[in-house]
Design a protein around this motif. Structure first.
Motif, PDB file in Angstrom:
ATOM      1  N   GLY A 241       0.798  -1.206   0.000  1.00 31.58           N
ATOM      2  CA  GLY A 241       0.000   0.000   0.000  1.00 31.58           C
ATOM      3  C   GLY A 241       0.837   1.266   0.000  1.00 31.58           C
ATOM      4  N   HIS A 242       0.193   2.372  -0.342  1.00 30.30           N
ATOM      5  CA  HIS A 242       0.846   3.672  -0.435  1.00 30.30           C
ATOM      6  C   HIS A 242       1.015   4.315   0.943  1.00 30.30           C
ATOM      7  CE1 HIS A 242       0.297   3.861  -4.842  1.00 30.30           C
ATOM      8  NE2 HIS A 242      -0.882   3.309  -4.627  1.00 30.30           N
ATOM      9  N   GLY A 243       1.992   5.214   1.032  1.00 33.42           N
ATOM     10  CA  GLY A 243       2.097   6.122   2.171  1.00 33.42           C
ATOM     11  C   GLY A 243       2.581   5.500   3.461  1.00 33.42           C
ATOM     12  N   ARG A 244       3.392   4.464   3.388  1.00 33.08           N
ATOM     13  CA  ARG A 244       3.926   3.825   4.593  1.00 33.08           C
ATOM     14  C   ARG A 244       5.042   4.692   5.181  1.00 33.08           C
ATOM     15  NH1 ARG A 244       2.134  -1.286   6.896  1.00 33.08           N
ATOM     16  NH2 ARG A 244       0.948  -2.346   5.274  1.00 33.08           N
ATOM     17  N   GLU A 245       4.742   5.341   6.276  1.00 31.67           N
ATOM     18  CA  GLU A 245       5.709   6.252   6.881  1.00 31.67           C
ATOM     19  C   GLU A 245       6.996   5.532   7.278  1.00 31.67           C
ATOM     20  OE1 GLU A 245       5.577   9.439   7.116  1.00 31.67           O
ATOM     21  OE2 GLU A 245       3.493   9.812   6.522  1.00 31.67           O
ATOM     22  N   GLU A 246       6.890   4.324   7.800  1.00 29.93           N
ATOM     23  CA  GLU A 246       8.087   3.617   8.251  1.00 29.93           C
ATOM     24  C   GLU A 246       9.048   3.347   7.094  1.00 29.93           C
ATOM     25  OE1 GLU A 246       7.201  -0.799   9.149  1.00 29.93           O
ATOM     26  OE2 GLU A 246       5.230   0.152   9.024  1.00 29.93           O
ATOM     27  N   LEU A 247       8.509   3.151   5.886  1.00 31.29           N
ATOM     28  CA  LEU A 247       9.386   2.928   4.731  1.00 31.29           C
ATOM     29  C   LEU A 247      10.076   4.220   4.331  1.00 31.29           C
ATOM     30  CD1 LEU A 247       7.293   0.435   2.546  1.00 31.29           C
ATOM     31  CD2 LEU A 247       8.988  -0.027   4.329  1.00 31.29           C
ATOM     32  N   ALA A 248       9.369   5.337   4.407  1.00 32.50           N
ATOM     33  CA  ALA A 248       9.987   6.630   4.122  1.00 32.50           C
ATOM     34  C   ALA A 248      11.111   6.924   5.112  1.00 32.50           C
ATOM     35  CB  ALA A 248       8.936   7.737   4.165  1.00 32.50           C
ATOM     36  N   GLU A 249      10.893   6.564   6.361  1.00 31.30           N
ATOM     37  CA  GLU A 249      11.920   6.801   7.370  1.00 31.30           C
ATOM     38  C   GLU A 249      13.160   5.947   7.133  1.00 31.30           C
ATOM     39  OE1 GLU A 249       9.830   6.063  10.978  1.00 31.30           O
ATOM     40  OE2 GLU A 249       8.557   7.857  10.794  1.00 31.30           O
ATOM     41  N   VAL A 250      12.964   4.697   6.732  1.00 32.68           N
ATOM     42  CA  VAL A 250      14.108   3.830   6.410  1.00 32.68           C
ATOM     43  C   VAL A 250      14.911   4.420   5.256  1.00 32.68           C
ATOM     44  CG1 VAL A 250      14.725   1.593   5.406  1.00 32.68           C
ATOM     45  CG2 VAL A 250      13.118   1.706   7.318  1.00 32.68           C
ATOM     46  N   MET A 251      14.221   4.927   4.237  1.00 28.38           N
ATOM     47  CA  MET A 251      14.901   5.519   3.088  1.00 28.38           C
ATOM     48  C   MET A 251      15.716   6.737   3.502  1.00 28.38           C
ATOM     49  SD  MET A 251      11.809   5.164   0.330  1.00 28.38           S
ATOM     50  CE  MET A 251      12.749   5.594  -1.128  1.00 28.38           C
ATOM     51  N   ALA A 252      15.136   7.574   4.354  1.00 31.69           N
ATOM     52  CA  ALA A 252      15.842   8.778   4.799  1.00 31.69           C
ATOM     53  C   ALA A 252      17.086   8.411   5.596  1.00 31.69           C
ATOM     54  CB  ALA A 252      14.908   9.647   5.627  1.00 31.69           C
ATOM     55  N   LYS A 253      16.962   7.438   6.484  1.00 38.99           N
ATOM     56  CA  LYS A 253      18.112   7.038   7.296  1.00 38.99           C
ATOM     57  C   LYS A 253      19.231   6.489   6.413  1.00 38.99           C
ATOM     58  CE  LYS A 253      19.606   4.102  11.116  1.00 38.99           C
ATOM     59  NZ  LYS A 253      20.825   3.661  10.377  1.00 38.99           N
ATOM     60  N   GLN A 254      18.867   5.614   5.462  1.00 40.90           N
ATOM     61  CA  GLN A 254      19.894   5.048   4.601  1.00 40.90           C
ATOM     62  C   GLN A 254      20.560   6.120   3.749  1.00 40.90           C
ATOM     63  OE1 GLN A 254      21.194   1.862   4.499  1.00 40.90           O
ATOM     64  NE2 GLN A 254      22.682   2.890   3.179  1.00 40.90           N
ATOM     65  N   ALA A 255      19.786   7.078   3.266  1.00 45.05           N
ATOM     66  CA  ALA A 255      20.360   8.163   2.464  1.00 45.05           C
ATOM     67  C   ALA A 255      21.335   8.994   3.287  1.00 45.05           C
ATOM     68  CB  ALA A 255      19.252   9.044   1.897  1.00 45.05           C
ATOM     69  N   ARG A 256      21.036   9.164   4.555  1.00 48.49           N
ATOM     70  CA  ARG A 256      21.971   9.896   5.412  1.00 48.49           C
ATOM     71  C   ARG A 256      23.263   9.106   5.638  1.00 48.49           C
ATOM     72  NH1 ARG A 256      17.126  11.452   8.215  1.00 48.49           N
ATOM     73  NH2 ARG A 256      17.357   9.639   9.596  1.00 48.49           N
ATOM     74  N   ASP A 257      23.136   7.771   5.807  1.00 49.38           N
ATOM     75  CA  ASP A 257      24.317   6.949   6.101  1.00 49.38           C
ATOM     76  C   ASP A 257      25.152   6.696   4.844  1.00 49.38           C
ATOM     77  OD1 ASP A 257      23.476   6.790   8.713  1.00 49.38           O
ATOM     78  OD2 ASP A 257      22.594   4.786   8.497  1.00 49.38           O
ATOM     79  N   LEU A 258      24.487   6.278   3.775  1.00 49.02           N
ATOM     80  CA  LEU A 258      25.167   6.004   2.511  1.00 49.02           C
ATOM     81  C   LEU A 258      24.114   6.043   1.413  1.00 49.02           C
ATOM     82  CD1 LEU A 258      27.815   5.148   1.004  1.00 49.02           C
ATOM     83  CD2 LEU A 258      26.990   2.785   1.237  1.00 49.02           C
ATOM     84  N   ALA A 259      24.099   7.141   0.676  1.00 51.10           N
ATOM     85  CA  ALA A 259      23.068   7.306  -0.355  1.00 51.10           C
ATOM     86  C   ALA A 259      23.351   6.467  -1.588  1.00 51.10           C
ATOM     87  CB  ALA A 259      22.954   8.773  -0.752  1.00 51.10           C
TER      88      ALA A 259
END
Length: 466
Positions: free
Chosen positions: A71-89
């Protein structure tokens, strides 16, 4: 000021639609159409719902494009993406590894049946199919069978747009603008039992499955077993409208491939990751592939990613000496896409999405089959959360619509009418005219009923046109 900035400060949707008209080259789209009628602009998604820039709410009955399993709009998935981009994009997997790529490869190998333990990442499904053909050709060169290079696939099947994958695709109209293609693709009949009589095949499902599988062996023998490298099949064929495998079909195909030393490639770009209630549909339909190609539902669309998964046998010659596979993609195994795929698969396990599909697939099928009382509906078929309604001109004779009627029905009327009535799904006539539905795996009876009601309303309108 950019168009996005203009929209934010209130100059409205017209700026976006004009910019789309002027600059966005949409895929598989008649661009001339959008000079008069603006393309829908989708701005938000939550669960199984999407909204356009005018606030119109629509049920996403196709999971985006057989993609958004959770489904759309899963906040937890957006947060995982942001964290990974900060660590190693970003970092490539060209001789280097990243933690998310390693962990995802290990996870996929654990899900895949048998000894499908080697994961080669891509950024999408067409690239995965392209990679599978290339590795099959090189595998046989490295193992002393250099003439084996041909691929057999099914009529009407779609396997992607790269030159090799397009040569495997069984849709002549999709190829004509790009010919000559990569040589070596050959076609056999598909498993559309509804049209068995037209193919001169038996109508009993078991006999039909044997007949269809035997056409594969016939093609291998005709081309010469020493020249055929692979057979590429979807567990449930998408193009043409959800052709399910008849009983015994894949078991017979496996026997044929083993007899002639031909690799069996299960193209699970659509069928993988829960669409049929198992991580890979080969498991559900009871066969062991040599290669699986997959993409879409791996990340539920939250990041672009795909993979070719191969057996230890295929990897073995690449582990010797200085041998290597001279093939790759810059963004394959992208750290952010890999990280969000792992989190997406966590949701599968935590929420039991595969079991949800198995528990509800009968209900979805029964709900879709209600449409058989409409004169325009000839067949309803599918499996899991992947169903098609075939449209006919004459129900008794199974007569299909002609080119002008298809243009009116499939190209001009149904896409807009379905969307206006509150449903995004897929009218298609690459084979016979069909409407396909593939809702997110989180859906249940309420969404099934809504899909059926919008289809009924819209098809009733369509009958007045044709």
């Amino acid at each position: 000021m950019t168009v996005t900035e203009q929209t934010v400060v209130g100059t409205g949707a017209s700026d976006l639609t004009q910019a789309a008209r002027d600059h966005l080259w949409m895929h598989f789209a008649r661009m001339g159409t959008y000079q008069q009628e603006p393309a829908p602009v989708i701005v938000r998604g939550r669960g199984a719902r999407i909204w356009d820039d005018r606030g119109h709410e629509v049920l996403d009955g196709l999971s985006g494009l057989f993609v958004v399993q959770v489904g759309h709009g899963r906040e937890e998935l957006a947060e995982v993406m942001a964290k990974q981009a900060r660590d190693l994009a970003f970092f490539p997997v060209w001789g280097y590894a990243t933690e998310p790529a390693i962990e995802l490869a290990d996870r996929l190998a654990g899900y895949a049946p048998g000894d499908l333990n080697r994961v080669f990442f891509t950024t999408g499904g067409g690239e995965a199919v392209e990679s599978a053909w290339k590795v099959a050709k090189q595998f046989f060169k490295l193992t002393g069978k250099p003439l084996k290079h041909k691929v057999i696939s099914r009529a009407t099947a779609y396997h992607g747009t790269p030159q090799g994958a397009l040569a495997i695709t069984g849709l002549p109209a999709m190829k004509q603008a790009f010919e000559p293609l990569t040589p070596g693709g050959f076609r056999v009949p598909n498993t559309n039992v509804y049209r068995a009589e037209r193919m001169g095949a038996p109508t009993d499902p078991v006999e039909f499955g044997r007949w269809a599988a035997d056409r594969i062996e016939e093609a291998i023998l005709f081309e010469g077993p020493d020249t055929v490298a692979a057979v590429v099949l979807e567990p449930v064929q998408n193009s043409g409208g959800c052709f399910t495998p008849p009983p015994g079909y894949f078991q017979r195909v496996r026997e044929i491939c083993d007899r002639h030393d031909v690799l069996l490639v299960s193209d699970e770009v659509i069928c993988g990751f829960g669409r049929h209630g198992t991580m890979f549909a080969a498991e559900k339909f009871g066969y062991q592939p040599d290669i699986i190609t997959c993409a879409k539902g791996m990340s539920s669309g939250y990041g672009p990613i795909g993979a070719m998964i191969a057996t230890d046998r295929i990897m073995e010659p690449f582990l010797k000496g200085e041998n290597f596979f001279p093939h790759g993609y810059t963004f394959a195994g992208h750290p952010v896409s890999a990280a969000v795929s792992l989190a997406n698969l966590d949701i599968f396990e935590r929420e039991g999405l595969n079991q949800n599909v198995l528990d509800n697939e009968q209900a979805l099928g029964d709900t879709m089959r209600r449409l058989l009382d409409l004169d325009i509906v000839g067949d309803v078929r599918g499996d899991g959360y992947f169903w098609a309604v075939e449209l006919v001109k004459d129900k008794a004779t199974k007569e299909t619509f002609g080119p002008a009627e298809r243009e009116t029905l499939i190209k001009r009327f149904l896409p807009g009418a379905l969307f206006r009535n509150g449903l995004y799904c897929r009218p298609d006539d690459r084979g016979e005219p069909v409407i396909q539905v593939a809702p997110p795996l989180t859906c249940g009876q309420a969404e099934f009923d809504e899909i059926e009601q919008v289809l009924r309303t819209t098809l009733t309108e369509a009958m007045r046109l044709v």
